[in-house]
Design a protein around this motif. Structure first.
Motif, PDB file in Angstrom:
ATOM      1  N   MET A   1      15.508   6.761 -19.931  1.00  0.00           N
ATOM      2  CA  MET A   1      16.099   8.044 -19.562  1.00  0.00           C
ATOM      3  C   MET A   1      15.011   9.119 -19.505  1.00  0.00           C
ATOM      4  O   MET A   1      14.268   9.303 -20.484  1.00  0.00           O
ATOM      5  CB  MET A   1      17.168   8.454 -20.572  1.00  0.00           C
ATOM      6  N   LEU A   2      14.902   9.788 -18.375  1.00  0.00           N
ATOM      7  CA  LEU A   2      14.048  10.963 -18.283  1.00  0.00           C
ATOM      8  C   LEU A   2      14.873  12.160 -18.713  1.00  0.00           C
ATOM      9  O   LEU A   2      15.951  12.413 -18.166  1.00  0.00           O
ATOM     10  CB  LEU A   2      13.546  11.157 -16.857  1.00  0.00           C
ATOM     11  N   GLU A   3      14.393  12.895 -19.713  1.00  0.00           N
ATOM     12  CA  GLU A   3      15.166  13.995 -20.290  1.00  0.00           C
ATOM     13  C   GLU A   3      14.346  15.276 -20.325  1.00  0.00           C
ATOM     14  O   GLU A   3      13.139  15.248 -20.622  1.00  0.00           O
ATOM     15  CB  GLU A   3      15.623  13.648 -21.713  1.00  0.00           C
ATOM     16  N   MET A   4      15.015  16.377 -20.053  1.00  0.00           N
ATOM     17  CA  MET A   4      14.432  17.700 -20.227  1.00  0.00           C
ATOM     18  C   MET A   4      15.332  18.486 -21.177  1.00  0.00           C
ATOM     19  O   MET A   4      16.520  18.646 -20.914  1.00  0.00           O
ATOM     20  CB  MET A   4      14.304  18.461 -18.902  1.00  0.00           C
ATOM     21  N   LYS A   5      14.752  18.927 -22.293  1.00  0.00           N
ATOM     22  CA  LYS A   5      15.482  19.767 -23.228  1.00  0.00           C
ATOM     23  C   LYS A   5      14.935  21.183 -23.115  1.00  0.00           C
ATOM     24  O   LYS A   5      13.719  21.400 -23.148  1.00  0.00           O
ATOM     25  CB  LYS A   5      15.332  19.264 -24.661  1.00  0.00           C
ATOM     26  N   GLN A   6      15.850  22.142 -22.975  1.00  0.00           N
ATOM     27  CA  GLN A   6      15.467  23.539 -22.828  1.00  0.00           C
ATOM     28  C   GLN A   6      16.184  24.380 -23.868  1.00  0.00           C
ATOM     29  O   GLN A   6      17.401  24.294 -24.026  1.00  0.00           O
ATOM     30  CB  GLN A   6      15.825  24.039 -21.427  1.00  0.00           C
ATOM     31  N   LYS A   7      15.420  25.185 -24.574  1.00  0.00           N
ATOM     32  CA  LYS A   7      15.975  26.118 -25.549  1.00  0.00           C
ATOM     33  C   LYS A   7      16.425  27.363 -24.812  1.00  0.00           C
ATOM     34  O   LYS A   7      15.650  28.011 -24.113  1.00  0.00           O
ATOM     35  CB  LYS A   7      14.902  26.467 -26.592  1.00  0.00           C
ATOM     36  N   GLU A   8      17.707  27.704 -24.979  1.00  0.00           N
ATOM     37  CA  GLU A   8      18.281  28.886 -24.332  1.00  0.00           C
ATOM     38  C   GLU A   8      19.026  29.691 -25.391  1.00  0.00           C
ATOM     39  O   GLU A   8      20.216  29.522 -25.607  1.00  0.00           O
ATOM     40  CB  GLU A   8      19.217  28.468 -23.194  1.00  0.00           C
ATOM     41  N   GLY A   9      18.298  30.579 -26.083  1.00  0.00           N
ATOM     42  CA  GLY A   9      18.893  31.334 -27.188  1.00  0.00           C
ATOM     43  C   GLY A   9      19.297  30.378 -28.299  1.00  0.00           C
ATOM     44  O   GLY A   9      18.513  29.530 -28.722  1.00  0.00           O
ATOM     45  N   PRO A  10      20.559  30.445 -28.768  1.00  0.00           N
ATOM     46  CA  PRO A  10      20.992  29.549 -29.841  1.00  0.00           C
ATOM     47  C   PRO A  10      21.339  28.152 -29.348  1.00  0.00           C
ATOM     48  O   PRO A  10      21.644  27.269 -30.153  1.00  0.00           O
ATOM     49  CB  PRO A  10      22.237  30.258 -30.390  1.00  0.00           C
ATOM     50  N   TYR A  11      21.299  27.934 -28.039  1.00  0.00           N
ATOM     51  CA  TYR A  11      21.745  26.664 -27.475  1.00  0.00           C
ATOM     52  C   TYR A  11      20.566  25.811 -26.996  1.00  0.00           C
ATOM     53  O   TYR A  11      19.500  26.320 -26.644  1.00  0.00           O
ATOM     54  CB  TYR A  11      22.696  26.897 -26.308  1.00  0.00           C
ATOM     55  N   GLN A  12      20.810  24.497 -26.986  1.00  0.00           N
ATOM     56  CA  GLN A  12      19.889  23.539 -26.397  1.00  0.00           C
ATOM     57  C   GLN A  12      20.584  22.900 -25.198  1.00  0.00           C
ATOM     58  O   GLN A  12      21.684  22.364 -25.323  1.00  0.00           O
ATOM     59  CB  GLN A  12      19.535  22.442 -27.409  1.00  0.00           C
ATOM     60  N   ARG A  13      19.930  22.952 -24.065  1.00  0.00           N
ATOM     61  CA  ARG A  13      20.443  22.286 -22.873  1.00  0.00           C
ATOM     62  C   ARG A  13      19.647  21.007 -22.655  1.00  0.00           C
ATOM     63  O   ARG A  13      18.409  21.039 -22.622  1.00  0.00           O
ATOM     64  CB  ARG A  13      20.315  23.183 -21.644  1.00  0.00           C
ATOM     65  N   LYS A  14      20.341  19.890 -22.537  1.00  0.00           N
ATOM     66  CA  LYS A  14      19.664  18.614 -22.280  1.00  0.00           C
ATOM     67  C   LYS A  14      20.192  18.017 -20.988  1.00  0.00           C
ATOM     68  O   LYS A  14      21.376  17.743 -20.855  1.00  0.00           O
ATOM     69  CB  LYS A  14      19.878  17.625 -23.433  1.00  0.00           C
ATOM     70  N   ARG A  15      19.273  17.798 -20.042  1.00  0.00           N
ATOM     71  CA  ARG A  15      19.608  17.106 -18.806  1.00  0.00           C
ATOM     72  C   ARG A  15      18.865  15.772 -18.797  1.00  0.00           C
ATOM     73  O   ARG A  15      17.714  15.699 -19.230  1.00  0.00           O
ATOM     74  CB  ARG A  15      19.222  17.949 -17.597  1.00  0.00           C
TER      75      ARG A  15
ATOM     76  N   TYR B   1       6.639  11.670 -24.962  1.00  0.00           N
ATOM     77  CA  TYR B   1       6.658  13.091 -24.632  1.00  0.00           C
ATOM     78  C   TYR B   1       5.503  13.429 -23.696  1.00  0.00           C
ATOM     79  O   TYR B   1       4.385  12.911 -23.851  1.00  0.00           O
ATOM     80  CB  TYR B   1       6.544  13.935 -25.899  1.00  0.00           C
ATOM     81  N   PHE B   2       5.793  14.302 -22.751  1.00  0.00           N
ATOM     82  CA  PHE B   2       4.788  14.806 -21.825  1.00  0.00           C
ATOM     83  C   PHE B   2       4.464  16.247 -22.192  1.00  0.00           C
ATOM     84  O   PHE B   2       5.314  16.986 -22.700  1.00  0.00           O
ATOM     85  CB  PHE B   2       5.303  14.756 -20.382  1.00  0.00           C
ATOM     86  N   ASP B   3       3.228  16.645 -21.931  1.00  0.00           N
ATOM     87  CA  ASP B   3       2.842  18.034 -22.175  1.00  0.00           C
ATOM     88  C   ASP B   3       1.736  18.410 -21.202  1.00  0.00           C
ATOM     89  O   ASP B   3       1.148  17.542 -20.542  1.00  0.00           O
ATOM     90  CB  ASP B   3       2.389  18.237 -23.627  1.00  0.00           C
ATOM     91  N   THR B   4       1.450  19.685 -21.126  1.00  0.00           N
ATOM     92  CA  THR B   4       0.401  20.169 -20.230  1.00  0.00           C
ATOM     93  C   THR B   4      -0.968  19.951 -20.869  1.00  0.00           C
ATOM     94  O   THR B   4      -1.073  19.669 -22.067  1.00  0.00           O
ATOM     95  CB  THR B   4       0.589  21.667 -19.947  1.00  0.00           C
ATOM     96  N   PRO B   5      -2.047  20.096 -20.106  1.00  0.00           N
ATOM     97  CA  PRO B   5      -3.389  19.954 -20.707  1.00  0.00           C
ATOM     98  C   PRO B   5      -3.629  20.949 -21.835  1.00  0.00           C
ATOM     99  O   PRO B   5      -4.418  20.683 -22.746  1.00  0.00           O
ATOM    100  CB  PRO B   5      -4.334  20.211 -19.520  1.00  0.00           C
TER     101      PRO B   5
ATOM    102  N   LEU C   1       9.790  17.698 -22.251  1.00  0.00           N
ATOM    103  CA  LEU C   1      10.006  16.626 -21.274  1.00  0.00           C
ATOM    104  C   LEU C   1       9.691  15.298 -21.936  1.00  0.00           C
ATOM    105  O   LEU C   1       8.626  15.147 -22.553  1.00  0.00           O
ATOM    106  CB  LEU C   1       9.107  16.819 -20.058  1.00  0.00           C
ATOM    107  N   ARG C   2      10.596  14.332 -21.809  1.00  0.00           N
ATOM    108  CA  ARG C   2      10.351  13.052 -22.460  1.00  0.00           C
ATOM    109  C   ARG C   2      11.013  11.916 -21.690  1.00  0.00           C
ATOM    110  O   ARG C   2      11.958  12.122 -20.924  1.00  0.00           O
ATOM    111  CB  ARG C   2      10.870  13.075 -23.900  1.00  0.00           C
ATOM    112  N   LEU C   3      10.495  10.728 -21.943  1.00  0.00           N
ATOM    113  CA  LEU C   3      11.057   9.487 -21.432  1.00  0.00           C
ATOM    114  C   LEU C   3      11.573   8.725 -22.643  1.00  0.00           C
ATOM    115  O   LEU C   3      10.810   8.420 -23.558  1.00  0.00           O
ATOM    116  CB  LEU C   3       9.975   8.687 -20.710  1.00  0.00           C
ATOM    117  N   ARG C   4      12.880   8.435 -22.685  1.00  0.00           N
ATOM    118  CA  ARG C   4      13.502   7.863 -23.879  1.00  0.00           C
ATOM    119  C   ARG C   4      14.081   6.484 -23.581  1.00  0.00           C
ATOM    120  O   ARG C   4      14.706   6.268 -22.543  1.00  0.00           O
ATOM    121  CB  ARG C   4      14.593   8.792 -24.406  1.00  0.00           C
TER     122      ARG C   4
END
Length: 231
Positions: free
Chosen positions: A81-95, A46-50, A68-71
């Motif tokens: 796999m480079l993945e970005m998961k975004q919370k959008e209300g009740p849904y999770q979007r994963k690219r 997992y990546f994160d900001t300072p 943001l993560r590398l799986r």
């Protein structure tokens, strides 16, 4: 680039309850092709900001947040796999985007320039975000997963056990990492993922299990010792 939008629920359950639920699910759902007798291994960097803003956004329960993560599934694999998961209300979007081993290893060192050579808009978006917000490797999480699927509503139910982590070594391809447990040994994480609504026969199976909904992710569980999160 893969793009998935669905609802996700996470629960902490006891091993005994997991065993009973798993037996019931095996009668009505298909096991994941990669399950095997003990499931399969997942390792994520997992990546994160300072300021650890993604961690804090999750702990604070913000409606709009990301991870943001590398799986990868095998340290000897030639890709991740480079993945970005975004919370959008009740849904999770994963690219997600497949990266070769060399490019993935560069990311583990904080070098994001290989993303510019992918020719994918998603890769360019990740590069811009990770350089602008100064993302850096923050933690590696590893666990064993058993998964069951139903084609209807893209339902996927997973059991994640032996959850371990490290915040001191980010070589996600290393065959051995200095991992420590982040969850009590007799509990595991149950995840329920679906589109639209959960089918009633599956919902009825789930209500038979004593469970408590998790307000934090496995990433937050991994970092709570140093950053003070509580589940």
């Amino acid at each position: 680039m893969n793009d998935v939008l669905r609802q996700e629920k996470k629960y902490a359950i006891h091993l005994a309850d997991a065993s009973a639920l798993r037996a019931r699910l095996e009668r009505v759902l298909h096991g994941d092709a990669h399950n095997g007798p003990q499931g399969y291994t997942i390792r994520s960097l997992y990546f994160d900001t300072p300021e650890n803003s993604d961690f804090q956004d999750k702990v604070d329960g913000l409606e709009l947040r990301r991870k943001l993560r590398l799986r990868l599934y095998d340290p000897a694999a030639d890709f991740a796999m480079l993945e970005m998961k975004q919370k959008e209300g009740p849904y999770q979007r994963k690219r997600s985007l497949r990266l070769d081993r060399e490019a993935a290893m560069a990311l583990t060192r904080g070098d994001y320039t290989p993303l510019l050579r992918c020719g994918e808009p998603f890769a360019a978006e990740c590069y811009g975000l990770m350089t602008w917000r100064c993302y850096r490797p923050a933690a590696v999480v590893e666990y064993r997963r058993q998964a069951f699927v139903a084609k209807e509503n893209r339902i996927r139910i997973t059991f994640d056990s032996a959850i371990t982590a490290t915040e001191t070594c980010f070589d996600v391809f290393s065959p051995q990492l200095p991992l420590y447990p982040v969850l009590e040994p007799f509990r595991l994480v149950l995840e329920v993922k679906y589109n639209g609504f959960l089918l009633s026969y599956i919902k009825n199976l789930l209500v038979q299990v004593e469970r408590s909904e998790l307000s934090v992710s496995k990433y937050c569980l991994a970092r709570r010792l140093t950053l003070g999160s509580k589940d």
